[in-house]
Design a protein around this motif. Structure first.
Motif, PDB file in Angstrom:
ATOM      1  N   LYS A  22       0.519  -1.670   0.329  1.00  0.00           N
ATOM      2  CA  LYS A  22      -0.032  -0.086   0.031  1.00  0.00           C
ATOM      3  C   LYS A  22       0.804   0.915  -0.265  1.00  0.00           C
ATOM      4  O   LYS A  22       0.653   1.818  -0.797  1.00  0.00           O
ATOM      5  N   LEU A  23       1.807   0.947   0.644  1.00  0.00           N
ATOM      6  CA  LEU A  23       3.119   2.653   0.390  1.00  0.00           C
ATOM      7  C   LEU A  23       3.304   2.603  -0.021  1.00  0.00           C
ATOM      8  O   LEU A  23       3.338   3.609  -1.318  1.00  0.00           O
ATOM      9  N   LEU A  24       4.589   1.498  -1.300  1.00  0.00           N
ATOM     10  CA  LEU A  24       4.333   1.620  -2.736  1.00  0.00           C
ATOM     11  C   LEU A  24       3.350   2.171  -3.235  1.00  0.00           C
ATOM     12  O   LEU A  24       4.202   2.719  -4.560  1.00  0.00           O
ATOM     13  N   ASN A  25       2.058   1.718  -3.357  1.00  0.00           N
ATOM     14  CA  ASN A  25       1.250   2.142  -4.341  1.00  0.00           C
ATOM     15  C   ASN A  25       0.621   3.725  -4.450  1.00  0.00           C
ATOM     16  O   ASN A  25      -0.212   4.011  -4.621  1.00  0.00           O
ATOM     17  N   ALA A  26       1.073   4.128  -3.244  1.00  0.00           N
ATOM     18  CA  ALA A  26       0.106   5.570  -2.516  1.00  0.00           C
ATOM     19  C   ALA A  26       0.199   6.480  -3.539  1.00  0.00           C
ATOM     20  O   ALA A  26       0.876   7.236  -3.322  1.00  0.00           O
ATOM     21  N   TYR A  27      -0.069   7.163  -3.322  1.00  0.00           N
ATOM     22  CA  TYR A  27      -0.760   7.972  -3.970  1.00  0.00           C
ATOM     23  C   TYR A  27       0.964   9.643  -3.737  1.00  0.00           C
ATOM     24  O   TYR A  27       1.195  10.285  -3.899  1.00  0.00           O
ATOM     25  N   SER A  28       1.111   9.763  -1.809  1.00  0.00           N
ATOM     26  CA  SER A  28       1.751  10.846  -1.815  1.00  0.00           C
ATOM     27  C   SER A  28       3.030  10.180  -1.829  1.00  0.00           C
ATOM     28  O   SER A  28       3.940  10.131  -0.776  1.00  0.00           O
ATOM     29  N   ARG A  29       3.721   8.462  -2.164  1.00  0.00           N
ATOM     30  CA  ARG A  29       5.038   8.402  -2.233  1.00  0.00           C
ATOM     31  C   ARG A  29       5.689   8.885  -2.278  1.00  0.00           C
ATOM     32  O   ARG A  29       7.159   8.508  -1.777  1.00  0.00           O
ATOM     33  N   ASP A  30       4.923  10.035  -3.478  1.00  0.00           N
ATOM     34  CA  ASP A  30       6.901  10.492  -4.652  1.00  0.00           C
ATOM     35  C   ASP A  30       7.178  11.173  -2.401  1.00  0.00           C
ATOM     36  O   ASP A  30       8.736  11.466  -2.423  1.00  0.00           O
ATOM     37  N   TRP A  31       6.482  11.645  -2.164  1.00  0.00           N
ATOM     38  CA  TRP A  31       7.314  12.551  -0.836  1.00  0.00           C
ATOM     39  C   TRP A  31       7.037  11.945   0.578  1.00  0.00           C
ATOM     40  O   TRP A  31       8.810  12.523   0.870  1.00  0.00           O
ATOM     41  N   HIS A  75      -1.221  13.894   9.419  1.00  0.00           N
ATOM     42  CA  HIS A  75      -0.218  13.144   8.280  1.00  0.00           C
ATOM     43  C   HIS A  75       0.083  11.974   9.619  1.00  0.00           C
ATOM     44  O   HIS A  75      -0.366  10.427   8.733  1.00  0.00           O
ATOM     45  N   CYS A  76       0.708  12.168  10.619  1.00  0.00           N
ATOM     46  CA  CYS A  76       0.925  11.028  11.010  1.00  0.00           C
ATOM     47  C   CYS A  76      -0.329  10.431  11.258  1.00  0.00           C
ATOM     48  O   CYS A  76       0.303   9.282  11.880  1.00  0.00           O
ATOM     49  N   ARG A  77      -1.655  10.566  11.932  1.00  0.00           N
ATOM     50  CA  ARG A  77      -1.928  10.409  12.640  1.00  0.00           C
ATOM     51  C   ARG A  77      -2.825   9.074  11.271  1.00  0.00           C
ATOM     52  O   ARG A  77      -3.248   7.708  11.806  1.00  0.00           O
ATOM     53  N   ARG A  78      -2.800   9.226  10.159  1.00  0.00           N
ATOM     54  CA  ARG A  78      -3.298   8.114   8.719  1.00  0.00           C
ATOM     55  C   ARG A  78      -2.046   7.352   8.945  1.00  0.00           C
ATOM     56  O   ARG A  78      -2.321   6.267   8.082  1.00  0.00           O
ATOM     57  N   TRP A  79      -0.940   7.482   8.820  1.00  0.00           N
ATOM     58  CA  TRP A  79       0.764   6.875   8.750  1.00  0.00           C
ATOM     59  C   TRP A  79       0.937   6.094   9.778  1.00  0.00           C
ATOM     60  O   TRP A  79       0.264   5.021   9.429  1.00  0.00           O
ATOM     61  N   VAL A  80       0.275   6.284  10.847  1.00  0.00           N
ATOM     62  CA  VAL A  80      -0.068   5.363  12.026  1.00  0.00           C
ATOM     63  C   VAL A  80      -1.110   4.192  11.717  1.00  0.00           C
ATOM     64  O   VAL A  80      -0.999   2.650  12.253  1.00  0.00           O
ATOM     65  N   GLU A  81      -2.550   5.271  11.263  1.00  0.00           N
ATOM     66  CA  GLU A  81      -3.292   3.619  10.962  1.00  0.00           C
ATOM     67  C   GLU A  81      -3.268   2.664  10.365  1.00  0.00           C
ATOM     68  O   GLU A  81      -3.766   2.037   9.619  1.00  0.00           O
ATOM     69  N   SER A  82      -2.058   3.362   8.696  1.00  0.00           N
ATOM     70  CA  SER A  82      -1.819   2.218   7.771  1.00  0.00           C
ATOM     71  C   SER A  82      -0.630   1.473   8.529  1.00  0.00           C
ATOM     72  O   SER A  82      -0.519   0.964   7.239  1.00  0.00           O
ATOM     73  N   ARG A  83       0.067   1.656   9.583  1.00  0.00           N
ATOM     74  CA  ARG A  83       0.851   1.010  10.324  1.00  0.00           C
ATOM     75  C   ARG A  83       2.070   1.290   8.905  1.00  0.00           C
ATOM     76  O   ARG A  83       3.079   0.055   8.826  1.00  0.00           O
ATOM     77  N   ARG A  93       5.332  11.600  26.810  1.00  0.00           N
ATOM     78  CA  ARG A  93       5.578  12.006  25.601  1.00  0.00           C
ATOM     79  C   ARG A  93       5.478  10.806  24.070  1.00  0.00           C
ATOM     80  O   ARG A  93       6.192  10.271  24.534  1.00  0.00           O
ATOM     81  N   LEU A  94       5.270  11.519  23.245  1.00  0.00           N
ATOM     82  CA  LEU A  94       4.261  10.382  22.087  1.00  0.00           C
ATOM     83  C   LEU A  94       5.622  10.338  21.119  1.00  0.00           C
ATOM     84  O   LEU A  94       6.210  11.782  20.690  1.00  0.00           O
ATOM     85  N   ARG A  95       5.718   9.629  20.332  1.00  0.00           N
ATOM     86  CA  ARG A  95       7.624   9.145  19.775  1.00  0.00           C
ATOM     87  C   ARG A  95       7.024   8.632  18.362  1.00  0.00           C
ATOM     88  O   ARG A  95       5.948   7.362  18.869  1.00  0.00           O
ATOM     89  N   TYR A  96       8.167   8.492  17.939  1.00  0.00           N
ATOM     90  CA  TYR A  96       7.311   8.307  16.244  1.00  0.00           C
ATOM     91  C   TYR A  96       8.798   7.175  15.475  1.00  0.00           C
ATOM     92  O   TYR A  96       9.849   7.677  16.283  1.00  0.00           O
ATOM     93  N   ARG A  97       8.273   5.820  15.544  1.00  0.00           N
ATOM     94  CA  ARG A  97       9.445   5.088  14.339  1.00  0.00           C
ATOM     95  C   ARG A  97       8.893   4.414  13.295  1.00  0.00           C
ATOM     96  O   ARG A  97       7.552   3.969  13.034  1.00  0.00           O
ATOM     97  N   LEU A  98       9.799   4.104  12.624  1.00  0.00           N
ATOM     98  CA  LEU A  98       9.156   3.629  11.343  1.00  0.00           C
ATOM     99  C   LEU A  98       8.861   2.155  11.360  1.00  0.00           C
ATOM    100  O   LEU A  98       8.853   1.255  12.769  1.00  0.00           O
ATOM    101  N   SER A  99       7.707   1.654  10.905  1.00  0.00           N
ATOM    102  CA  SER A  99       7.075   0.263  11.208  1.00  0.00           C
ATOM    103  C   SER A  99       8.028  -0.585  10.435  1.00  0.00           C
ATOM    104  O   SER A  99       8.477  -0.393   8.931  1.00  0.00           O
TER     105      SER A  99
END
Length: 489
Positions: A22-31, A75-83, A93-99
């Motif tokens: 899904k990430l490779l096929n996403a519309y926003s993958r270019d950025w 944006h970050c909330r949607r990326w978390v939901e998309s895994r 405090r909230l922190r992010y890391r790559l899945s």
């Protein structure tokens, strides 16, 4: 050749549900993919949400004619939901890391960008070694295994003689580069595999915890669930990689051999002339990176076990809950009684039904006291003993190097001349006060009331009883106007 036992239905399901695809096929993958690669892929751990939101804002600002109204937080909330991202909390405090899905997507894109081919002599050599290893471990006949080891020893002996006599052909540059790409390709997927295992550990931990909190299972059932989930982890590809790497770490000989071989590779001319900087860095930090990934998985296991232990400890003490509740109620009732009707009390009879026991209070604890206003008398007595000589000298030195003393020296010199330098003020200071404290005070006054010229230098000698002279060099200082005493002076 079948696709590893994968059916067309499973392929169709993966195309619609797999987060990597899904990430490779996403519309926003270019950025989004460049954003992940630049700010999250190389981070050992996680980043703060506030910092990453700023990076998202910068990335959106570089997109031409961007018309979106979604905030970086959304944006970050949607990326978390998309895994595509994972979250964790550190000190509230909230922190992010790559899945693992994002790491795998980045690896696929990099392999395509680098133009790597899976068909090479190095890859065939890896396959041959793996096939030989598989043939050795799947044969239960010990005599056959001994015979194969003898053949390998004889083969290595012939190869050694050929190398020593100069008959063996040296590897070409192309073969070296192929082998390097093969090593980097094999190790590139391991961090994502370990991240996937860590995610599995955390997800299954939460599953067991929810089961324990909602259904309230017995201790035996909870232990069974824990062992079952732990066994499941060892059956996953990530779990098998983790166990194999842990066993290698337990073998100090293998770990030492890998480090020695890596050092030998980086010391050769091939590493300096034909390896890119990122390839050298990846090879140099390969072992430490994998070790850090293994440690984070182990930390997840430790947290899992600690949570289970805390739950079991609370369950073990559950039978004492009623006694603790009664004791708390008794203490609360006694405190209320003492507050409403203070005074001494004597309890006659067996009120608690546990028998009468005579005892004497030796603790001298005041169970009740009068809270009326108290009269406090403060008496000050003068100490007839003189101040120690060492303290008197310290006080005198502090006074002689203070802002008031240095300011007074500056104003005295300015009465007879128009300009005074820092060295002149220091030399006019009494010898016993020509210490580092006076020089620090002089610099402080120059910053506030004078001029500091960094291009020029002045040199003075620190006073005091010492074996050799101590010289201090400081910027050129100029005072051209009398100084007024401030509050600090």
């Amino acid at each position: 050749m079948d696709a590893g036992g994968v059916t067309p239905e499973e392929i169709r399901s993966a195309l619609s549900s797999n987060a990597t695809l899904k990430l490779l096929n996403a519309y926003s993958r270019d950025w989004v993919l460049p954003l992940f690669a630049e700010h999250l892929e190389q981070v050992d751990g996680s980043v703060s949400a506030e910092w990453f939101h700023e990076r998202v804002t910068e990335a959106l600002g570089r997109i031409p004619d961007w018309q979106g109204d979604r905030s970086p937080t959304e944006h970050c909330r949607r990326w978390v939901e998309s895994r595509w991202l994972e979250t964790e909390t550190d000190s509230g405090r909230l922190r992010y890391r790559l899945s693992p899905h994002s790491l795998r997507a980045l690896r696929i894109v990099k392999e395509i960008a680098e133009g790597e081919s899976s068909v090479s002599g190095a890859r065939l050599g890896s396959i041959a070694h793996a096939v030989r290893r598989l043939a050795d471990i799947t044969n239960p006949d010990r005599e056959v295994q001994v015979r194969r080891l003898d053949e390998q020893i004889e083969e290595l002996r012939h190869r050694r003689d050929a190398v020593a006599s100069g008959q063996a052909r040296l590897a070409t540059l192309d073969e070296m580069q192929q082998q390097l790409r093969e090593v980097l390709a094999m190790t590139r997927s391991l961090p994502a595999d370990f991240r996937q295992l860590r995610t599995l550990v955390e997800n299954r931990h939460q599953k067991v915890a929810r089961h324990a909190m909602t259904d309230g299972p017995a201790k035996a059932d909870l232990v069974e669930d824990y062992l079952h989930e732990n066994d499941l982890l060892t059956r996953t590809p990530e779990g098998l990689a983790y166990l194999g790497f842990s066993r290698m770490l337990a073998s100090s000989q293998q770990a030492r051999t890998i480090r020695k071989d890596v050092d030998q590779i980086l010391a050769q001319d091939f590493a300096h002339d034909y390896m890119k900087a990122n390839q050298r860095a990846q090879l140099e930090t390969m072992f430490s990176t994998l070790l850090a990934a293994e440690l984070r998985v182990q930390e997840s296991y430790v947290r899992w076990t600690a949570s289970l232990r805390r739950f079991l400890t609370r369950s073990a003490h559950g039978r004492h809950g009623r006694l603790l509740s009664l004791a708390d109620r008794a203490l609360h009732t006694g405190a209320t009684w003492a507050e409403q009707d203070p005074g001494a009390r004597f309890l006659d009879g067996d009120l608690l039904g546990i028998g009468v026991f005579a005892f004497t209070d030796v603790s001298q604890i005041q169970l009740w006291r009068d809270l009326s206003p108290q009269t406090v008398v403060v008496q000050v007595q003068q100490d007839a003993l003189p101040l120690p000589e060492l303290d008197r000298a310290a006080l005198r030195l502090a006074a002689g190097t203070s802002r008031r003393a240095v300011l007074r020296t500056i104003n005295t010199l300015l009465k007879d001349r128009r300009v005074v330098t820092g060295a002149e003020v220091y030399e006019a200071t009494p010898a016993e006060f020509q210490r580092l404290g006076a020089l620090v005070t002089l610099l402080d006054l120059a910053v506030t009331h004078g001029r500091v010229e960094v291009a020029a230098r002045e040199r003075v000698t620190i006073g005091g009883d010492r074996r050799c002279a101590l010289h201090v060099v400081f910027p050129h200082i100029v005072f051209d106007n009398p100084l007024e005493a401030d509050e600090d002076s």
